[in-house]
Design an enzyme around this catalytic site. Structure first.
Site, PDB file in Angstrom:
ATOM      1  N   HIS A   7       0.817  -1.208   0.000  1.00 40.72           N
ATOM      2  CA  HIS A   7       0.000   0.000   0.000  1.00 40.72           C
ATOM      3  C   HIS A   7       0.851   1.258   0.000  1.00 40.72           C
ATOM      4  CE1 HIS A   7       0.378  -0.672   4.479  1.00 40.72           C
ATOM      5  NE2 HIS A   7       0.572   0.637   4.461  1.00 40.72           N
ATOM      6  N   GLU A  57      -3.943   3.524   1.716  1.00 40.92           N
ATOM      7  CA  GLU A  57      -4.213   3.728   3.136  1.00 40.92           C
ATOM      8  C   GLU A  57      -4.397   5.215   3.403  1.00 40.92           C
ATOM      9  OE1 GLU A  57      -2.067   3.456   7.542  1.00 40.92           O
ATOM     10  OE2 GLU A  57      -1.130   2.438   5.839  1.00 40.92           O
ATOM     11  N   HIS A  75       3.053  11.600  -6.742  1.00 39.80           N
ATOM     12  CA  HIS A  75       1.657  11.247  -6.981  1.00 39.80           C
ATOM     13  C   HIS A  75       1.475   9.738  -6.897  1.00 39.80           C
ATOM     14  CE1 HIS A  75       3.558  11.126 -11.089  1.00 39.80           C
ATOM     15  NE2 HIS A  75       2.939   9.948 -11.104  1.00 39.80           N
ATOM     16  N   GLU A 120      -2.458  10.631 -10.961  1.00 35.34           N
ATOM     17  CA  GLU A 120      -2.281  10.511 -12.396  1.00 35.34           C
ATOM     18  C   GLU A 120      -3.210   9.420 -12.927  1.00 35.34           C
ATOM     19  OE1 GLU A 120       1.290   9.816 -15.706  1.00 35.34           O
ATOM     20  OE2 GLU A 120       1.598   9.208 -13.617  1.00 35.34           O
TER      21      GLU A 120
END
Length: 251
Positions: A7, A57, A75, A120
Site C-alpha cells: 500500500h 491507506e 503522486h 495521475e
C-alpha cells in the site's frame, strides 16, 4: 523477502470526505478500518483488484492537524482503458479540472483529491479499473536510489524513460505480475533537493516473516529506523537513501 508493494499511505484532514471521494469517483471499496485512540486508518481499493495489487491507506489523526506537501513525493497513478473517457467522467462528476489529457500530450491526465494529493490517470490494458499502477517519488541521486531498491528490496527496473530534463525509472520485485504496483523514481537533472513534508506517509512492502525480512534488510545495510520489537511485532520501518519511509508488514 517478497517485498511486493502492499500500500501507499497518505494523510487526510477530513476522513469521511476523503473516503467518500475515493468510493464515489474511483469506485473504491473499504477493505479495512483500524480505529486507535489518536488516529484512524482506512484501506481502500477497487473491489476486483488483483491479489498482488496495492491498496490505498488513508490516515486521519484525531488532533485536527494540517499537513504540508513538500515535493519529495509526487503522486499515485491509477489505471484506466481510455484516459480521455475517464477524465471526462470525472469532470462530469464534479472533480476539479487539474491537468486534462490534452495538456499532457494525450497520454495521461491528473486530478487531485480533496486534500490536494495528485492522482495521475494512465492507460493500461491490464489491472482493475482505477487500480494503483505506481507511486512516484522524487530522488536526488538516480544511481543511488536505483541501487537502494535493487539491493535492499531485490527490485528490478522494468521500464525507464530518459528525457531532456528528467528521467523516470520504474522499479518492482523481480517476477512481479504487471498488476502489482511499481515505484516510479523521478530524477531531475538540475541537481535540486526536496522537502519531505508530511501529507504523504510511506510505502509498505510485504513479508511472509517480519523478523526474517528485517534481518535481511539489516544485512543489506538498510536504515534501522523502527524495528519489529519497537512496533509490537506488527510491522517495522526503514528509510530509503532519500528519506522516504518504507513499512515492512507481514502478509
Amino acid at each position: 523477502m517478497d517485498a511486493t508493494l502492499d500500500h501507499t499511505m497518505m494523510r487526510v484532514e477530513d476522513l469521511e470526505e476523503s473516503v467518500d471521494w475515493y468510493t464515489t469517483h474511483l469506485d473504491y471499496v473499504e477493505e479495512g478500518r483500524m480505529e486507535a485512540d489518536t488516529f484512524t486508518n482506512v484501506f481502500l481499493a477497487p473491489g476486483d483488484r488483483h491479489d498482488e495489487g496495492a491498496v490505498l491507506e488513508l490516515t486521519y489523526n484525531h488532533d485536527d492537524r494540517t499537513y504540508e506537501f513538500g515535493d519529495a513525493w509526487g503522486h499515485i497513478a491509477v489505471r484506466v482503458e481510455d484516459v480521455h473517457q475517464a477524465y471526462e467522467q470525472l469532470m462530469d462528476e464534479g472533480v476539479e479540472d487539474y491537468r486534462d489529457p490534452e495538456s499532457c500530450g494525450g497520454h495521461y491526465a491528473f486530478v487531485t483529491d480533496p486534500d490536494g494529493h495528485e492522482i495521475e490517470i494512465v492507460e493500461r490494458d491490464y489491472g482493475a479499473r482505477w487500480s494503483l499502477d505506481h507511486t512516484m517519488l522524487r530522488v536526488e541521486d538516480a544511481d543511488a536510489a536505483i541501487g537502494w531498491y535493487t539491493r535492499k528490496l531485490g527490485y528490478e527496473m522494468h521500464r525507464r524513460v530518459e528525457l531532456d530534463d528528467f528521467a523516470l525509472y520504474f522499479m518492482r520485485p523481480e517476477g512481479a505480475p504487471e498488476e502489482a504496483m511499481s515505484v516510479e523514481l523521478t530524477y531531475n537533472y538540475d541537481g535540486r533537493s526536496y522537502e519531505m513534508g508530511d501529507a504523504w506517509g510511506h510505502l509498505a512492502v510485504r513479508a511472509a516473516d517480519l523478523n526474517d525480512a528485517w534481518e535481511t534488510l539489516q544485512l543489506r545495510d538498510a536504515e534501522d529506523y523502527r524495528d519489529p520489537e519497537s512496533c509490537n511485532q506488527m510491522y517495522a520501518f526503514t528509510k530509503t537513501n532519500d528519506g522516504h519511509e518504507v513499512e515492512v508488514i507481514r502478509r
